[in-house]
Design a protein around this motif. Structure first.
Motif, PDB file in Angstrom:
ATOM      1  N   SER A  84       0.858  -1.177   0.000  1.00  0.00           N
ATOM      2  CA  SER A  84       0.000   0.000   0.000  1.00  0.00           C
ATOM      3  C   SER A  84       0.901   1.236   0.000  1.00  0.00           C
ATOM      4  CB  SER A  84      -0.919  -0.003   1.222  1.00  0.00           C
ATOM      5  OG  SER A  84      -0.158   0.003   2.416  1.00  0.00           O
ATOM      6  N   VAL A  85       0.443   2.297  -0.620  1.00  0.00           N
ATOM      7  CA  VAL A  85       1.248   3.507  -0.755  1.00  0.00           C
ATOM      8  C   VAL A  85       0.589   4.703  -0.092  1.00  0.00           C
ATOM      9  CG1 VAL A  85       2.223   5.147  -2.409  1.00  0.00           C
ATOM     10  CG2 VAL A  85       2.326   2.703  -2.893  1.00  0.00           C
ATOM     11  N   SER A  86      -0.708   4.898  -0.338  1.00  0.00           N
ATOM     12  CA  SER A  86      -1.386   6.108   0.123  1.00  0.00           C
ATOM     13  C   SER A  86      -2.849   5.813   0.425  1.00  0.00           C
ATOM     14  CB  SER A  86      -1.275   7.192  -0.959  1.00  0.00           C
ATOM     15  OG  SER A  86      -2.144   8.281  -0.702  1.00  0.00           O
ATOM     16  N   LEU A  87      -3.373   6.485   1.453  1.00  0.00           N
ATOM     17  CA  LEU A  87      -4.792   6.386   1.772  1.00  0.00           C
ATOM     18  C   LEU A  87      -5.610   7.422   1.003  1.00  0.00           C
ATOM     19  CD1 LEU A  87      -4.730   5.800   5.659  1.00  0.00           C
ATOM     20  CD2 LEU A  87      -5.349   4.157   3.881  1.00  0.00           C
ATOM     21  N   ASP A  88      -5.036   8.603   0.796  1.00  0.00           N
ATOM     22  CA  ASP A  88      -5.761   9.670   0.124  1.00  0.00           C
ATOM     23  C   ASP A  88      -4.824  10.382  -0.867  1.00  0.00           C
ATOM     24  OD1 ASP A  88      -7.646  11.546  -0.616  1.00  0.00           O
ATOM     25  OD2 ASP A  88      -7.390  12.788   1.178  1.00  0.00           O
ATOM     26  N   PRO A  89      -4.898  10.009  -2.145  1.00  0.00           N
ATOM     27  CA  PRO A  89      -5.819   9.042  -2.746  1.00  0.00           C
ATOM     28  C   PRO A  89      -5.377   7.601  -2.443  1.00  0.00           C
ATOM     29  CG  PRO A  89      -4.292   9.840  -4.397  1.00  0.00           C
ATOM     30  CD  PRO A  89      -4.028  10.644  -3.157  1.00  0.00           C
ATOM     31  N   PRO A  90      -6.292   6.643  -2.609  1.00  0.00           N
ATOM     32  CA  PRO A  90      -5.941   5.251  -2.318  1.00  0.00           C
ATOM     33  C   PRO A  90      -5.030   4.671  -3.402  1.00  0.00           C
ATOM     34  CG  PRO A  90      -8.174   5.371  -3.178  1.00  0.00           C
ATOM     35  CD  PRO A  90      -7.702   6.782  -3.016  1.00  0.00           C
ATOM     36  N   LEU A 158      -8.561  -6.271  -5.223  1.00  0.00           N
ATOM     37  CA  LEU A 158      -8.568  -4.824  -5.408  1.00  0.00           C
ATOM     38  C   LEU A 158      -8.585  -4.529  -6.901  1.00  0.00           C
ATOM     39  CD1 LEU A 158      -6.202  -5.667  -3.115  1.00  0.00           C
ATOM     40  CD2 LEU A 158      -6.245  -3.203  -2.748  1.00  0.00           C
ATOM     41  N   ASP A 159      -9.594  -3.841  -7.378  1.00  0.00           N
ATOM     42  CA  ASP A 159      -9.606  -3.351  -8.756  1.00  0.00           C
ATOM     43  C   ASP A 159      -8.835  -2.036  -8.793  1.00  0.00           C
ATOM     44  OD1 ASP A 159     -10.978  -5.333 -10.081  1.00  0.00           O
ATOM     45  OD2 ASP A 159     -12.928  -4.355  -9.973  1.00  0.00           O
ATOM     46  N   CYS A 160      -7.878  -1.941  -9.706  1.00  0.00           N
ATOM     47  CA  CYS A 160      -6.987  -0.776  -9.743  1.00  0.00           C
ATOM     48  C   CYS A 160      -6.808  -0.269 -11.172  1.00  0.00           C
ATOM     49  CB  CYS A 160      -5.610  -1.137  -9.196  1.00  0.00           C
ATOM     50  SG  CYS A 160      -5.607  -1.943  -7.588  1.00  0.00           S
ATOM     51  N   ALA A 161      -6.469   1.011 -11.274  1.00  0.00           N
ATOM     52  CA  ALA A 161      -6.107   1.610 -12.551  1.00  0.00           C
ATOM     53  C   ALA A 161      -4.683   2.150 -12.443  1.00  0.00           C
ATOM     54  CB  ALA A 161      -7.071   2.742 -12.909  1.00  0.00           C
ATOM     55  N   VAL A 162      -3.850   1.841 -13.430  1.00  0.00           N
ATOM     56  CA  VAL A 162      -2.455   2.278 -13.395  1.00  0.00           C
ATOM     57  C   VAL A 162      -2.382   3.798 -13.465  1.00  0.00           C
ATOM     58  CG1 VAL A 162      -0.234   2.207 -14.584  1.00  0.00           C
ATOM     59  CG2 VAL A 162      -1.616   0.129 -14.392  1.00  0.00           C
ATOM     60  N   GLU A 163      -1.650   4.381 -12.504  1.00  0.00           N
ATOM     61  CA  GLU A 163      -1.458   5.833 -12.459  1.00  0.00           C
ATOM     62  C   GLU A 163      -0.114   6.239 -13.042  1.00  0.00           C
ATOM     63  OE1 GLU A 163      -2.955   8.602  -9.916  1.00  0.00           O
ATOM     64  OE2 GLU A 163      -4.749   7.737 -10.825  1.00  0.00           O
ATOM     65  N   ALA A 164       0.922   5.454 -12.748  1.00  0.00           N
ATOM     66  CA  ALA A 164       2.266   5.820 -13.197  1.00  0.00           C
ATOM     67  C   ALA A 164       3.159   4.594 -13.211  1.00  0.00           C
ATOM     68  CB  ALA A 164       2.858   6.889 -12.283  1.00  0.00           C
ATOM     69  N   GLU A 165       4.198   4.654 -14.048  1.00  0.00           N
ATOM     70  CA  GLU A 165       5.230   3.628 -14.094  1.00  0.00           C
ATOM     71  C   GLU A 165       6.586   4.317 -13.981  1.00  0.00           C
ATOM     72  OE1 GLU A 165       4.797   0.504 -17.120  1.00  0.00           O
ATOM     73  OE2 GLU A 165       2.843   1.387 -17.599  1.00  0.00           O
ATOM     74  N   PRO A 167      10.696   3.679 -13.998  1.00  0.00           N
ATOM     75  CA  PRO A 167      11.823   2.762 -14.227  1.00  0.00           C
ATOM     76  C   PRO A 167      12.685   2.660 -12.976  1.00  0.00           C
ATOM     77  CG  PRO A 167      11.592   4.336 -16.029  1.00  0.00           C
ATOM     78  CD  PRO A 167      10.700   4.815 -14.936  1.00  0.00           C
ATOM     79  N   ALA A 168      13.095   1.440 -12.630  1.00  0.00           N
ATOM     80  CA  ALA A 168      13.929   1.222 -11.448  1.00  0.00           C
ATOM     81  C   ALA A 168      14.832   0.024 -11.692  1.00  0.00           C
ATOM     82  CB  ALA A 168      13.064   1.012 -10.208  1.00  0.00           C
ATOM     83  N   GLY A 169      16.004   0.268 -12.253  1.00  0.00           N
ATOM     84  CA  GLY A 169      16.934  -0.823 -12.527  1.00  0.00           C
ATOM     85  C   GLY A 169      16.365  -1.794 -13.536  1.00  0.00           C
ATOM     86  N   ASP A 170      16.315  -3.086 -13.157  1.00  0.00           N
ATOM     87  CA  ASP A 170      15.792  -4.099 -14.076  1.00  0.00           C
ATOM     88  C   ASP A 170      14.294  -4.336 -13.887  1.00  0.00           C
ATOM     89  OD1 ASP A 170      15.884  -5.390 -11.643  1.00  0.00           O
ATOM     90  OD2 ASP A 170      17.379  -6.883 -12.246  1.00  0.00           O
ATOM     91  N   HIS A 171      13.645  -3.483 -13.105  1.00  0.00           N
ATOM     92  CA  HIS A 171      12.205  -3.571 -12.881  1.00  0.00           C
ATOM     93  C   HIS A 171      11.535  -2.227 -13.174  1.00  0.00           C
ATOM     94  CE1 HIS A 171      13.024  -7.396 -11.001  1.00  0.00           C
ATOM     95  NE2 HIS A 171      11.752  -7.558 -10.660  1.00  0.00           N
ATOM     96  N   VAL A 172      10.233  -2.246 -13.217  1.00  0.00           N
ATOM     97  CA  VAL A 172       9.445  -1.020 -13.283  1.00  0.00           C
ATOM     98  C   VAL A 172       8.519  -1.012 -12.073  1.00  0.00           C
ATOM     99  CG1 VAL A 172       7.705  -2.102 -14.767  1.00  0.00           C
ATOM    100  CG2 VAL A 172       7.858   0.388 -14.658  1.00  0.00           C
ATOM    101  N   ILE A 173       8.463   0.140 -11.387  1.00  0.00           N
ATOM    102  CA  ILE A 173       7.564   0.298 -10.250  1.00  0.00           C
ATOM    103  C   ILE A 173       6.237   0.827 -10.777  1.00  0.00           C
ATOM    104  CG2 ILE A 173       7.165   1.437  -8.039  1.00  0.00           C
ATOM    105  CD1 ILE A 173      10.242   1.802  -7.861  1.00  0.00           C
ATOM    106  N   VAL A 174       5.188   0.073 -10.547  1.00  0.00           N
ATOM    107  CA  VAL A 174       3.853   0.439 -11.031  1.00  0.00           C
ATOM    108  C   VAL A 174       3.039   0.975  -9.860  1.00  0.00           C
ATOM    109  CG1 VAL A 174       1.759  -0.361 -12.182  1.00  0.00           C
ATOM    110  CG2 VAL A 174       3.976  -1.380 -12.765  1.00  0.00           C
ATOM    111  N   VAL A 175       2.554   2.201  -9.993  1.00  0.00           N
ATOM    112  CA  VAL A 175       1.674   2.803  -8.987  1.00  0.00           C
ATOM    113  C   VAL A 175       0.256   2.784  -9.550  1.00  0.00           C
ATOM    114  CG1 VAL A 175       1.150   4.854  -7.625  1.00  0.00           C
ATOM    115  CG2 VAL A 175       3.532   4.276  -8.143  1.00  0.00           C
ATOM    116  N   ALA A 176      -0.684   2.263  -8.763  1.00  0.00           N
ATOM    117  CA  ALA A 176      -2.060   2.115  -9.246  1.00  0.00           C
ATOM    118  C   ALA A 176      -3.053   2.659  -8.227  1.00  0.00           C
ATOM    119  CB  ALA A 176      -2.362   0.639  -9.527  1.00  0.00           C
ATOM    120  N   ARG A 177      -4.119   3.278  -8.736  1.00  0.00           N
ATOM    121  CA  ARG A 177      -5.186   3.802  -7.888  1.00  0.00           C
ATOM    122  C   ARG A 177      -6.234   2.710  -7.665  1.00  0.00           C
ATOM    123  NH1 ARG A 177      -7.655   9.105  -6.888  1.00  0.00           N
ATOM    124  NH2 ARG A 177      -5.904   9.981  -8.055  1.00  0.00           N
ATOM    125  N   VAL A 178      -6.616   2.517  -6.412  1.00  0.00           N
ATOM    126  CA  VAL A 178      -7.618   1.508  -6.079  1.00  0.00           C
ATOM    127  C   VAL A 178      -9.004   2.074  -6.370  1.00  0.00           C
ATOM    128  CG1 VAL A 178      -8.588   0.057  -4.271  1.00  0.00           C
ATOM    129  CG2 VAL A 178      -6.124   0.506  -4.318  1.00  0.00           C
TER     130      VAL A 178
END
Length: 204
Positions: A84-90, A158-165, A167-178
């Protein structure tokens, strides 16, 4: 998770051996291990040692599912890098390797569904972690409000919509809104620790 103390158990075939005992010394009021640390060489850490040490951080396991908008078929992957990242927004986040062949299919969907896996779903995790083939063969699932697979036996979704991606080394960090979420089945969580899978039971 239960507020009671818990201990890690591992199913057959995924035995997790205890770490060797280490004596400690006190430094500035904190216990410091006396074992040798592994420093980087030429600015590079040994990748195997990195995974070994980080493997001591226990995580839950999720299945991220969607319906591929191109062919209408369910698609998904397993991940233990969910938080989990944030409560507001979720907001929530997870990490995906750049080499993933499933992520390009998932990211094209309008919504993704995060399934929190239960301790008895190790085989489901293994099936979704494989590359190629029909990952949903033999799996039972219902449809979330967002139209994606909710796996039978999952603890929550949890149904989510991707907000941002990011780049982080050999991975991508995906942030999604619940968008929507709910509990599903009952039971304990599937836990990944030191290369093995297990669950939690309350001590007797």
């Amino acid at each position: 998770m239960s507020t009671h103390a818990a201990r890690l158990i591992t199913p057959d075939g995924c035995r997790s051996l205890p770490a060797p005992h280490q004596r400690s010394r006190i430094r500035n009021g904190a216990a410091m291990p006396t074992g040798h640390s592994h420093h980087s060489q030429n600015g590079q850490l040994d990748s195997r040692r990195f995974r070994q040490v980080l493997g001591r951080f226990a995580t839950g396991v999720v299945a991220i599912t969607a319906v591929d908008p191109m062919d209408g078929q369910p698609c998904g992957l397993a991940a233990n890098s969910f938080t989990s990242v944030s409560l507001d927004p979720p907001l929530v986040a997870f990490c995906v390797a750049y080499t993933s062949t499933s992520w390009p299919r998932l990211r094209g969907a309008k919504a993704l569904t995060v399934n929190v896996l239960a301790e008895h779903q190790q085989a489901v995790c293994a099936q979704l972690a494989t590359k190629g083939g029909d990952k949903f063969a033999g799996l039972t699932w219902t449809v979330s409000p967002g139209g994606n697979p909710v796996l039978e036996g999952a603890l929550a979704w949890l149904d989510c919509a991707v907000e941002a991606e990011h780049p982080a080394g050999d991975h991508v960090i995906v942030v999604a809104r619940v968008l929507q979420l709910d509990t599903h089945a009952e039971g304990g969580p599937l836990v990944f620790f030191r290369g093995g899978y297990g669950g939690f039971v309350e001590p007797s």
